[in-house]
Write a protein that holds these residues in place. Structure first.
Motif, PDB file in Angstrom:
ATOM      1  N   ARG A   1       2.194   1.848   1.792  1.00  0.00           N
ATOM      2  CA  ARG A   1       1.404   2.851   2.502  1.00  0.00           C
ATOM      3  C   ARG A   1       0.226   2.222   3.250  1.00  0.00           C
ATOM      4  NH1 ARG A   1       2.425   8.192   0.506  1.00  0.00           N
ATOM      5  NH2 ARG A   1       3.634   8.189  -1.417  1.00  0.00           N
TER       6      ARG A   1
ATOM      7  N   TRP B   1       9.396   0.437   9.707  1.00  0.00           N
ATOM      8  CA  TRP B   1       8.174   1.158   9.344  1.00  0.00           C
ATOM      9  C   TRP B   1       7.752   0.831   7.910  1.00  0.00           C
ATOM     10  CZ3 TRP B   1       4.490   3.753  11.786  1.00  0.00           C
ATOM     11  CH2 TRP B   1       3.661   4.615  11.064  1.00  0.00           C
TER      12      TRP B   1
ATOM     13  N   ARG C   1      -9.106   8.357   6.737  1.00  0.00           N
ATOM     14  CA  ARG C   1      -8.060   7.327   6.624  1.00  0.00           C
ATOM     15  C   ARG C   1      -7.834   6.586   7.950  1.00  0.00           C
ATOM     16  NH1 ARG C   1      -3.662   9.327   9.039  1.00  0.00           N
ATOM     17  NH2 ARG C   1      -3.453  11.589   9.250  1.00  0.00           N
ATOM     18  N   GLU C   2      -7.913   7.282   9.067  1.00  0.00           N
ATOM     19  CA  GLU C   2      -7.713   6.604  10.347  1.00  0.00           C
ATOM     20  C   GLU C   2      -8.828   5.602  10.621  1.00  0.00           C
ATOM     21  OE1 GLU C   2      -7.157   9.480  13.390  1.00  0.00           O
ATOM     22  OE2 GLU C   2      -5.148  10.051  12.703  1.00  0.00           O
TER      23      GLU C   2
ATOM     24  N   TYR D   1      -5.526   3.497   7.904  1.00  0.00           N
ATOM     25  CA  TYR D   1      -4.469   3.935   7.007  1.00  0.00           C
ATOM     26  C   TYR D   1      -3.747   5.149   7.576  1.00  0.00           C
ATOM     27  CZ  TYR D   1      -5.458   0.921   3.014  1.00  0.00           C
ATOM     28  OH  TYR D   1      -5.589  -0.169   2.187  1.00  0.00           O
ATOM     29  N   ASP D   2      -2.438   5.217   7.331  1.00  0.00           N
ATOM     30  CA  ASP D   2      -1.663   6.412   7.662  1.00  0.00           C
ATOM     31  C   ASP D   2      -1.620   7.391   6.503  1.00  0.00           C
ATOM     32  OD1 ASP D   2      -0.751   5.747  10.336  1.00  0.00           O
ATOM     33  OD2 ASP D   2       0.445   4.184   9.381  1.00  0.00           O
ATOM     34  N   ASP D   3      -1.945   6.909   5.315  1.00  0.00           N
ATOM     35  CA  ASP D   3      -1.891   7.742   4.116  1.00  0.00           C
ATOM     36  C   ASP D   3      -2.882   7.169   3.113  1.00  0.00           C
ATOM     37  OD1 ASP D   3      -1.120   9.662   2.297  1.00  0.00           O
ATOM     38  OD2 ASP D   3       0.991   9.054   2.205  1.00  0.00           O
TER      39      ASP D   3
ATOM     40  N   GLY E   1       0.496  -0.322   5.109  1.00  0.00           N
ATOM     41  CA  GLY E   1       0.965  -0.811   6.402  1.00  0.00           C
ATOM     42  C   GLY E   1       1.316  -2.279   6.442  1.00  0.00           C
TER      43      GLY E   1
END
Length: 420
Positions: free
Chosen positions: A402, A337, A41-42, A46-48, A404
């Motif tokens: 999710r 966020w 994901r990184e 993506y964070d999730d 971002g």
């Protein structure tokens, strides 16, 4: 204001963030999101991970609201319109294969039907798995998938009658630049006054600029964020292009921290009406406020300004800030966020945003008289907007967020009515 008139054949024009929206480009999330896993994901920024079907439902409702105000173009359909033109196919094959650098793939792509080629460009194409990959349960790609493509704002932007092609910081998004350049170069619905900056041709690693960092406030006034996704060198080239090719006279620069939950300027500030913007307060008030710089076309160098709102007032655009998250630091941080600043306007004073950011919407209602309208009520006709009222149309986005980004990130306006 020194703005070059649009050519008679031009089909794109955006001279503000809030003018009545007439045409916009979106991309419905598809199977490319399924390439994102907890382990990679990184790599895909993506964070999730996102539930695809729920995200598609949320995006469908978002597009349905947009379609009440404007023509909504889908990236896939626009590409489908032009993919069988020899020049378009040649451009995409040559340039996308520069990203993948696969000779076997090149021969395969040359014979691929247009709709399948577009699918591969967007959803990716897996490499054949050899014994090591199978043993280690690893998947590689001949063509990289584009799980960030539904944030269409980043890879291209329209400023006045010209177009900026983004220079994406991360390689997983480079193909997005090429798809957008193809659309603005070859699609008849997107005739324009020329490229202000061509990130698709920018091969220097320290030259990056993304659309979330570019706001057009007025035909002569742009605001640009210097974020972790945009570099000083590219920004200086962009400023020159805005002066010479778009008729912009003033560029206000907001310098974001290198380590920040806000990857782009539009995650901490968006304009929502002629007099209002929604901001993340810690970045604009108090000792932690961000540095602000002012480029002026008729003056060499730049000036540092102590306060964004004083600078805008001097430029005859006095904006009243509305606090993302209301007045409490905890809700401010949580809702920033969750893309609480990231609104897209469909006309002055009418914007779309995520319903989950309740404190932000209460602040807009209490401080500036915006009516909060659930998207479903609007679509069903249970809530009707008056021509003169301010409103936030609140849509569900528990999965979309999710990724971002919010409503502004998911839209690439190509035509707005002039309001200045």
């Amino acid at each position: 204001m020194n703005v070059t008139p649009a050519p008679a054949s031009a089909r794109v024009r955006v001279t503000s963030e809030i003018g009545p929206l007439r045409a916009v480009i979106c991309h419905t999330p598809g199977a490319e999101l399924l390439a994102v896993t907890p382990s990679n994901r990184e790599q895909y920024l993506y964070d999730d991970i996102i539930d695809l079907e729920q995200a598609r439902k949320e995006h469908h409702r978002f597009r349905a609201v947009l379609s009440r105000f404007a023509q909504v173009h889908e990236v896939r359909q626009l590409l489908q319109d032009i993919i069988d033109e020899p020049e378009v196919r040649r451009f995409l094959m040559e340039r996308v294969l520069e990203v993948s650098a696969s000779q076997p793939l090149a021969g395969d792509v040359a014979e691929t039907p247009g709709d399948e080629l577009i699918r591969r460009f967007i959803e990716g194409q897996e490499s054949e798995r050899g014994p090591i990959s199978r043993l280690l349960h690893k998947v590689g790609y001949e063509l990289p998938p584009l799980p960030n493509l539904f944030f269409t704002r980043d890879a291209a932007m329209v400023v006045n009658d010209g177009v900026i092609i983004g220079a994406m910081k991360y390689a997983v998004r480079w193909t997005e630049e090429l798809l957008m350049k193809a659309l603005f170069s070859y699609h008849p619905l997107l005739n324009n006054g020329g490229l202000i900056y061509d990130g698709a041709e920018e091969l220097r690693s320290d030259y990056t600029i993304e659309g979330g960092d570019v706001l057009i406030l007025r035909p002569d006034l742009a605001m640009v964020g210097l974020s972790e996704r945009s570099s000083p060198a590219a920004l200086e080239c962009l400023v020159e292009g805005l002066w010479q090719k778009a008729g912009v006279e003033h560029v206000v620069i907001v310098v974001l921290p290198t380590e920040s939950p806000a990857i782009h300027l539009d995650m901490i500030l968006t304009m929502v009406d002629r007099e209002h913007c929604v901001v993340y307060p810690p970045y604009f008030f108090g000792p932690g406020r961000l540095p602000v710089l002012h480029y002026r076309r008729d003056r060499k160098g730049l000036r540092e300004r102590s306060d964004l709102f004083a600078a805008l007032k001097e430029l005859e655009l006095p904006l009243e800030p509305i606090c993302c998250g209301g007045q409490h630091p905890t809700t401010q941080e949580r809702e920033q966020w969750a893309s609480g600043c990231n609104f897209v306007a469909v006309r002055p004073g009418v914007v779309l945003g995520y319903s989950r950011n309740e404190a932000t919407m209460r602040e807009m209602e209490r401080e500036a008289g915006y009516r909060v309208v659930p998207a479903l009520d609007f679509l069903m006709g249970d809530a009707v907007l008056r021509e003169d009222e301010r409103a936030v149309i609140a849509f569900e986005g528990a999965e979309l967020v999710r990724g971002g980004g919010g409503g502004r990130c998911m839209t690439l306006p190509v035509l707005r009515d002039d309001i200045w």
